[in-house]
Design a protein around this motif. Structure first.
Motif, PDB file in Angstrom:
ATOM      1  N   MET A   1       0.827  -1.192   0.000  1.00 35.06           N
ATOM      2  CA  MET A   1       0.000   0.000   0.000  1.00 35.06           C
ATOM      3  C   MET A   1       0.870   1.256   0.000  1.00 35.06           C
ATOM      4  O   MET A   1       0.615   2.184  -0.750  1.00 35.06           O
ATOM      5  CB  MET A   1      -0.908  -0.033   1.238  1.00 35.06           C
ATOM      6  N   GLN A   2       1.885   1.290   0.862  1.00 35.71           N
ATOM      7  CA  GLN A   2       2.782   2.447   0.952  1.00 35.71           C
ATOM      8  C   GLN A   2       3.542   2.647  -0.349  1.00 35.71           C
ATOM      9  O   GLN A   2       3.714   3.763  -0.802  1.00 35.71           O
ATOM     10  CB  GLN A   2       3.763   2.264   2.120  1.00 35.71           C
ATOM     11  N   SER A   3       3.979   1.545  -0.949  1.00 34.21           N
ATOM     12  CA  SER A   3       4.738   1.659  -2.196  1.00 34.21           C
ATOM     13  C   SER A   3       3.870   2.197  -3.324  1.00 34.21           C
ATOM     14  O   SER A   3       4.344   2.957  -4.174  1.00 34.21           O
ATOM     15  CB  SER A   3       5.355   0.317  -2.594  1.00 34.21           C
ATOM     16  N   ILE A   4       2.600   1.844  -3.331  1.00 36.91           N
ATOM     17  CA  ILE A   4       1.679   2.361  -4.342  1.00 36.91           C
ATOM     18  C   ILE A   4       1.496   3.867  -4.168  1.00 36.91           C
ATOM     19  O   ILE A   4       1.530   4.627  -5.140  1.00 36.91           O
ATOM     20  CB  ILE A   4       0.312   1.633  -4.272  1.00 36.91           C
ATOM     21  N   ALA A   5       1.356   4.311  -2.927  1.00 32.49           N
ATOM     22  CA  ALA A   5       1.200   5.735  -2.653  1.00 32.49           C
ATOM     23  C   ALA A   5       2.460   6.497  -3.057  1.00 32.49           C
ATOM     24  O   ALA A   5       2.372   7.578  -3.664  1.00 32.49           O
ATOM     25  CB  ALA A   5       0.891   5.961  -1.176  1.00 32.49           C
ATOM     26  N   ASN A   6       3.626   5.961  -2.741  1.00 30.65           N
ATOM     27  CA  ASN A   6       4.887   6.602  -3.120  1.00 30.65           C
ATOM     28  C   ASN A   6       5.036   6.675  -4.638  1.00 30.65           C
ATOM     29  O   ASN A   6       5.482   7.686  -5.178  1.00 30.65           O
ATOM     30  CB  ASN A   6       6.077   5.868  -2.514  1.00 30.65           C
ATOM     31  N   GLU A   7       4.664   5.596  -5.309  1.00 30.16           N
ATOM     32  CA  GLU A   7       4.760   5.569  -6.763  1.00 30.16           C
ATOM     33  C   GLU A   7       3.826   6.593  -7.393  1.00 30.16           C
ATOM     34  O   GLU A   7       4.202   7.308  -8.327  1.00 30.16           O
ATOM     35  CB  GLU A   7       4.435   4.160  -7.276  1.00 30.16           C
ATOM     36  N   GLN A   9       2.675   9.339  -5.983  1.00 31.55           N
ATOM     37  CA  GLN A   9       3.202  10.662  -5.667  1.00 31.55           C
ATOM     38  C   GLN A   9       4.342  11.013  -6.611  1.00 31.55           C
ATOM     39  O   GLN A   9       4.431  12.134  -7.112  1.00 31.55           O
ATOM     40  CB  GLN A   9       3.678  10.709  -4.219  1.00 31.55           C
ATOM     41  N   SER A  10       5.198  10.073  -6.874  1.00 29.26           N
ATOM     42  CA  SER A  10       6.328  10.290  -7.776  1.00 29.26           C
ATOM     43  C   SER A  10       5.833  10.599  -9.187  1.00 29.26           C
ATOM     44  O   SER A  10       6.329  11.514  -9.847  1.00 29.26           O
ATOM     45  CB  SER A  10       7.226   9.059  -7.791  1.00 29.26           C
ATOM     46  N   LYS A  11       4.842   9.860  -9.645  1.00 26.26           N
ATOM     47  CA  LYS A  11       4.302  10.079 -10.993  1.00 26.26           C
ATOM     48  C   LYS A  11       3.626  11.441 -11.098  1.00 26.26           C
ATOM     49  O   LYS A  11       3.763  12.125 -12.109  1.00 26.26           O
ATOM     50  CB  LYS A  11       3.333   8.958 -11.370  1.00 26.26           C
ATOM     51  N   VAL A  12       2.900  11.835 -10.079  1.00 25.84           N
ATOM     52  CA  VAL A  12       2.239  13.135 -10.090  1.00 25.84           C
ATOM     53  C   VAL A  12       3.281  14.252 -10.091  1.00 25.84           C
ATOM     54  O   VAL A  12       3.162  15.227 -10.839  1.00 25.84           O
ATOM     55  CB  VAL A  12       1.270  13.282  -8.888  1.00 25.84           C
ATOM     56  N   SER A  13       4.326  14.114  -9.285  1.00 22.59           N
ATOM     57  CA  SER A  13       5.395  15.111  -9.253  1.00 22.59           C
ATOM     58  C   SER A  13       6.071  15.227 -10.611  1.00 22.59           C
ATOM     59  O   SER A  13       6.335  16.327 -11.094  1.00 22.59           O
ATOM     60  CB  SER A  13       6.436  14.759  -8.203  1.00 22.59           C
ATOM     61  N   ASP A  14       6.345  14.088 -11.228  1.00 19.01           N
ATOM     62  CA  ASP A  14       6.963  14.104 -12.552  1.00 19.01           C
ATOM     63  C   ASP A  14       6.047  14.764 -13.579  1.00 19.01           C
ATOM     64  O   ASP A  14       6.506  15.526 -14.430  1.00 19.01           O
ATOM     65  CB  ASP A  14       7.318  12.684 -13.002  1.00 19.01           C
ATOM     66  N   ALA A  15       4.751  14.466 -13.500  1.00 17.10           N
ATOM     67  CA  ALA A  15       3.800  15.045 -14.447  1.00 17.10           C
ATOM     68  C   ALA A  15       3.738  16.568 -14.293  1.00 17.10           C
ATOM     69  O   ALA A  15       3.694  17.307 -15.284  1.00 17.10           O
ATOM     70  CB  ALA A  15       2.418  14.433 -14.248  1.00 17.10           C
ATOM     71  N   ILE A  16       3.751  17.046 -13.057  1.00 26.40           N
ATOM     72  CA  ILE A  16       3.699  18.489 -12.808  1.00 26.40           C
ATOM     73  C   ILE A  16       4.961  19.163 -13.324  1.00 26.40           C
ATOM     74  O   ILE A  16       4.909  20.245 -13.902  1.00 26.40           O
ATOM     75  CB  ILE A  16       3.489  18.775 -11.311  1.00 26.40           C
ATOM     76  N   LYS A  17       6.118  18.510 -13.136  1.00 29.87           N
ATOM     77  CA  LYS A  17       7.377  19.081 -13.602  1.00 29.87           C
ATOM     78  C   LYS A  17       7.405  19.224 -15.118  1.00 29.87           C
ATOM     79  O   LYS A  17       8.089  20.083 -15.649  1.00 29.87           O
ATOM     80  CB  LYS A  17       8.555  18.218 -13.141  1.00 29.87           C
ATOM     81  N   GLN A  18       6.656  18.397 -15.808  1.00 31.95           N
ATOM     82  CA  GLN A  18       6.679  18.401 -17.265  1.00 31.95           C
ATOM     83  C   GLN A  18       5.550  19.231 -17.871  1.00 31.95           C
ATOM     84  O   GLN A  18       5.436  19.323 -19.084  1.00 31.95           O
ATOM     85  CB  GLN A  18       6.606  16.964 -17.787  1.00 31.95           C
TER      86      GLN A  18
END
Length: 76
Positions: A1-7, A9-18
């Motif tokens: 569950m935690q790894s899914i949330a981290n993943e 969050q990482s994808k959303v951060s990457d999407a915002i950066k782009q």
């Protein structure tokens, strides 16, 4: 569950950066910085230093006023 949330969050951060939103933020910051420089503002540190200088000057002035008043009283 935690790894899914981290993943996610990482994808959303990457999407915002782009996205253009990141460029927009950068441009707005640049414009604000230029605007503030044109206003000839002082930093908080500079303001605090000048406040201290003013307080010392005011105290010295009050001291000198008291001395002048005492001298005037003695000379009468």
């Amino acid at each position: 569950m935690q790894s899914i949330a981290n993943e996610m969050q990482s994808k959303v951060s990457d999407a915002i950066k782009q996205t253009p939103a990141k460029d927009l933020e950068k441009n707005v910051r640049s414009l604000m910085t230029q605007g503030f420089q044109k206003m000839d503002l002082v930093t908080r540190e500079e303001f605090d230093i000048q406040t201290q200088v003013l307080a010392k000057t005011r105290a010295k002035l009050e001291e000198l006023e008291a001395k002048v008043a005492a001298l005037e009283k003695n000379s009468k």
